[in-house]
Design an enzyme around this catalytic site. Structure first.
Site, mmCIF file in Angstrom:
data_model
loop_
_atom_site.group_PDB
_atom_site.id
_atom_site.type_symbol
_atom_site.label_atom_id
_atom_site.label_comp_id
_atom_site.label_asym_id
_atom_site.label_seq_id
_atom_site.Cartn_x
_atom_site.Cartn_y
_atom_site.Cartn_z
ATOM 1 N N GLU A 69 3.341 2.613 -2.067
ATOM 2 C CA GLU A 69 2.636 1.841 -3.093
ATOM 3 C C GLU A 69 3.659 1.103 -3.949
ATOM 4 O O GLU A 69 4.857 1.364 -3.901
ATOM 5 C CB GLU A 69 1.824 2.791 -3.998
ATOM 6 C CG GLU A 69 0.764 3.593 -3.292
ATOM 7 C CD GLU A 69 -0.322 2.744 -2.659
ATOM 8 O OE1 GLU A 69 -0.890 1.878 -3.341
ATOM 9 O OE2 GLU A 69 -0.611 2.948 -1.457
ATOM 10 N N ASP A 108 -1.198 9.029 -5.775
ATOM 11 C CA ASP A 108 -1.976 8.412 -4.687
ATOM 12 C C ASP A 108 -2.812 9.476 -3.972
ATOM 13 O O ASP A 108 -3.987 9.251 -3.658
ATOM 14 C CB ASP A 108 -1.014 7.711 -3.702
ATOM 15 C CG ASP A 108 -1.752 7.140 -2.511
ATOM 16 O OD1 ASP A 108 -2.407 6.097 -2.663
ATOM 17 O OD2 ASP A 108 -1.683 7.751 -1.420
ATOM 18 N N LYS A 135 -6.938 9.753 -3.731
ATOM 19 C CA LYS A 135 -7.693 9.938 -2.477
ATOM 20 C C LYS A 135 -8.567 11.193 -2.546
ATOM 21 O O LYS A 135 -9.714 11.191 -2.084
ATOM 22 C CB LYS A 135 -6.716 10.019 -1.302
ATOM 23 C CG LYS A 135 -6.036 8.673 -1.020
ATOM 24 C CD LYS A 135 -4.844 8.832 -0.097
ATOM 25 C CE LYS A 135 -4.244 7.499 0.287
ATOM 26 N NZ LYS A 135 -2.918 7.604 0.898
HETATM 27 P P1 NAP Z 1 1.365 -5.279 -0.592
HETATM 28 O O1 NAP Z 1 2.049 -5.389 0.714
HETATM 29 O O2 NAP Z 1 2.183 -5.144 -1.835
HETATM 30 O O3 NAP Z 1 0.413 -6.569 -0.761
HETATM 31 C C1 NAP Z 1 -0.203 -6.903 -1.951
HETATM 32 C C2 NAP Z 1 -0.732 -8.317 -1.839
HETATM 33 O O4 NAP Z 1 -1.451 -8.639 -3.030
HETATM 34 C C3 NAP Z 1 0.355 -9.376 -1.682
HETATM 35 O O5 NAP Z 1 -0.044 -10.358 -0.764
HETATM 36 C C4 NAP Z 1 0.480 -9.982 -3.085
HETATM 37 O O6 NAP Z 1 0.823 -11.357 -3.079
HETATM 38 C C5 NAP Z 1 -0.951 -9.834 -3.590
HETATM 39 N N1 NAP Z 1 -0.958 -9.689 -5.045
HETATM 40 C C6 NAP Z 1 -0.498 -8.649 -5.768
HETATM 41 N N2 NAP Z 1 -0.648 -8.894 -7.082
HETATM 42 C C7 NAP Z 1 -1.219 -10.108 -7.181
HETATM 43 C C8 NAP Z 1 -1.610 -10.946 -8.280
HETATM 44 N N3 NAP Z 1 -1.405 -10.569 -9.543
HETATM 45 N N4 NAP Z 1 -2.179 -12.146 -8.014
HETATM 46 C C9 NAP Z 1 -2.341 -12.550 -6.732
HETATM 47 N N5 NAP Z 1 -1.987 -11.813 -5.654
HETATM 48 C C10 NAP Z 1 -1.431 -10.613 -5.877
HETATM 49 O O7 NAP Z 1 0.343 -4.073 -0.607
HETATM 50 P P2 NAP Z 1 -0.349 -3.362 0.663
HETATM 51 O O8 NAP Z 1 0.541 -2.291 1.170
HETATM 52 O O9 NAP Z 1 -0.881 -4.381 1.583
HETATM 53 O O10 NAP Z 1 -1.560 -2.587 -0.056
HETATM 54 C C11 NAP Z 1 -2.711 -3.276 -0.516
HETATM 55 C C12 NAP Z 1 -3.795 -2.281 -0.897
HETATM 56 O O11 NAP Z 1 -4.106 -1.475 0.243
HETATM 57 C C13 NAP Z 1 -3.404 -1.283 -1.994
HETATM 58 O O12 NAP Z 1 -4.548 -0.989 -2.755
HETATM 59 C C14 NAP Z 1 -2.971 -0.047 -1.217
HETATM 60 O O13 NAP Z 1 -3.121 1.142 -1.944
HETATM 61 C C15 NAP Z 1 -3.951 -0.093 -0.083
HETATM 62 N N6 NAP Z 1 -3.521 0.609 1.140
HETATM 63 C C16 NAP Z 1 -2.297 0.377 1.648
HETATM 64 C C17 NAP Z 1 -1.924 1.005 2.827
HETATM 65 C C18 NAP Z 1 -0.565 0.793 3.419
HETATM 66 O O14 NAP Z 1 -0.214 1.553 4.329
HETATM 67 N N7 NAP Z 1 0.209 -0.181 2.971
HETATM 68 C C19 NAP Z 1 -2.829 1.866 3.477
HETATM 69 C C20 NAP Z 1 -4.105 2.075 2.911
HETATM 70 C C21 NAP Z 1 -4.433 1.428 1.731
HETATM 71 P P3 NAP Z 1 2.291 -11.860 -2.543
HETATM 72 O O15 NAP Z 1 2.297 -11.556 -1.069
HETATM 73 O O16 NAP Z 1 2.322 -13.317 -2.824
HETATM 74 O O17 NAP Z 1 3.290 -11.058 -3.306
HETATM 75 N N1 HSE Z 2 0.985 4.590 -0.001
HETATM 76 C C1 HSE Z 2 -0.017 5.166 0.813
HETATM 77 C C2 HSE Z 2 0.573 6.282 1.636
HETATM 78 C C3 HSE Z 2 -0.632 4.121 1.699
HETATM 79 O O1 HSE Z 2 1.808 6.379 1.717
HETATM 80 O O2 HSE Z 2 -0.175 7.066 2.204
HETATM 81 C C4 HSE Z 2 -1.848 4.611 2.441
HETATM 82 O O3 HSE Z 2 -2.887 4.900 1.572
#
Ligand code: NAP
Ligand code: HSE
Length: 320
Positions: free
Chosen positions: A182, A193, A197
């Site tokens: 995160e 986190d 969940k």
């Molecule tokens: P990430 O890679 O940091 O992507 C976040 C995205 O949101 C980026 O495209 C960013 O834009 C955009 N963003 C953030 N703040 C913004 C703002 N103020 N205005 C406009 N755009 C904004 O995050 P992620 O890993 O994809 O995770 C996204 C969500 O999914 C989170 O809620 C996370 O908890 C959840 N999640 C993640 C995973 C995982 O494995 N990564 C798994 C399950 C759930 P830029 O690209 O331009 O910076």
């Molecule tokens: N940050 C989270 C993890 C992403 O490590 O499990 C999936 O929810």
């Protein structure tokens, strides 16, 4: 062929793969008589390099929310996505989200939408490993007793790498590079986190209004190499474990590192797999295990939610 307009918030690790998977599944949407049109994808920096279908309408202007039929939220954070989604949800339109922090912390506002079947959030717990679907449907018939789970891929990765001798900081940096962590990673390593969940899960099996602040939270920051090696010598492994059970008629929810026997299902699930042991009186003990973090595994659940929505299934309805 009916066109369904989709707006997306965020195009990072998860959002990019959602767009790629929507494109890859065009034939399945066509079988349903639907053509998906992505009308806007909100990001901070439109110039950043991304792996997404050509022509994706990246923007820093969320105006597309006013017109799109479905919103997929993959941005993260709590207050900002809530502010953006509030008017959209009030108009009765559906949201698909992977954001467990938003769900855990803004439940007072989101609960009615969830009860109305307008919120789809399979990806928010254990990513592409389906647990919310069964807990919101078939498992309701059985009396819930207890659950024990490993729900955070970042902590799992760090603890596993430390077993191999890597130091904590290096393992955390690798988990970040893999797209698991995160922003900020304190949410992962501090146990928050996992607590988000656990809160989401508790609303399907314990109390539909379960509050995030009822979870006792301890993270993995203080787990040392010595702790991990001592556990290995005892035939045990250290995991960050979420637990929910009824004690004296009260639901108790905890997140903390635990040393478990190597033969425990949360250990045998595999080094990089999230896992949950779910105990119900009539259904018995069930074990769910699979990928819990990463772009495509999360996208698979979000695009699955989109398919459910198009077929006419309601979103994930918590206990009333
Ligand atoms: P990430 O890679 O940091 O992507 C976040 C995205 O949101 C980026 O495209 C960013 O834009 C955009 N963003 C953030 N703040 C913004 C703002 N103020 N205005 C406009 N755009 C904004 O995050 P992620 O890993 O994809 O995770 C996204 C969500 O999914 C989170 O809620 C996370 O908890 C959840 N999640 C993640 C995973 C995982 O494995 N990564 C798994 C399950 C759930 P830029 O690209 O331009 O910076
Ligand atoms: N940050 C989270 C993890 C992403 O490590 O499990 C999936 O929810």
């Amino acid at each position: 062929m009916r066109t369904v307009t989709v707006g997306m918030l965020g195009c990072g690790t998860v959002g990019q793969d959602v767009l790629n998977l929507i494109e890859r599944r065009a034939a399945i949407f066509a079988d349903l008589g639907v053509r998906i049109e992505v009308v806007g994808v909100l990001v901070r920096d439109t110039a950043r390099e991304r792996r997404i279908p050509a022509g994706t309408p990246l923007t820093t202007d969320p105006a597309f929310l006013q017109e799109c039929e479905v919103v997929i939220e993959a941005m993260g954070g709590v207050q900002l996505p809530m502010t953006m989604l509030r008017p959209y949800l009030r108009s009765g339109r559906p949201v698909i989200t992977a954001n467990k922090a938003l769900l855990a912390e803004c439940w007072d506002e989101l609960r009615d939408h969830a009860l109305n079947g307008k919120l789809y959030y399979e990806a928010s717990v254990m990513a592409g490993t389906p647990v919310i679907g069964p807990m919101s449907t078939v498992l309701r018939a059985s009396t819930f007793r207890r659950l024990q789970a490993v729900l955070n891929g970042t902590c799992l990765y760090i603890l596993t790498q430390m077993e191999g001798g890597k130091d904590y900081a290096q393992a955390l940096a690798e988990a970040q590079a893999l797209g698991y962590a995160e922003d900020p990673p304190t949410l992962d390593v501090g146990g928050f986190d996992t607590a988000h969940k656990l809160t989401v899960l508790a609303r399907f099996c314990a109390d539909g209004n379960f509050r995030y602040d009822r979870v006792q939270v301890q993270g993995i920051e203080h787990v040392t190499q010595a702790d991990i090696q001592a556990a290995r010598e005892r035939g045990e492994r250290i995991k960050l474990v979420a637990e929910l059970e009824s004690v004296g008629g009260e639901w108790q929810a905890r997140v903390a590192p635990q040393s478990l026997p190597e033969t425990h299902p949360l250990c045998t699930a595999g080094a990089s797999r999230n896992a949950m042991v779910y105990e119900g009186e009539e259904c018995g003990t069930l074990i769910f295990a699979g990928g819990g973090a990463g772009g495509m595994v999360t996208a698979s659940a979000m695009v699955g939610d989109l398919l459910d929505l198009l077929i006419g299934f309601p979103g994930h309805v918590p206990l009333h």
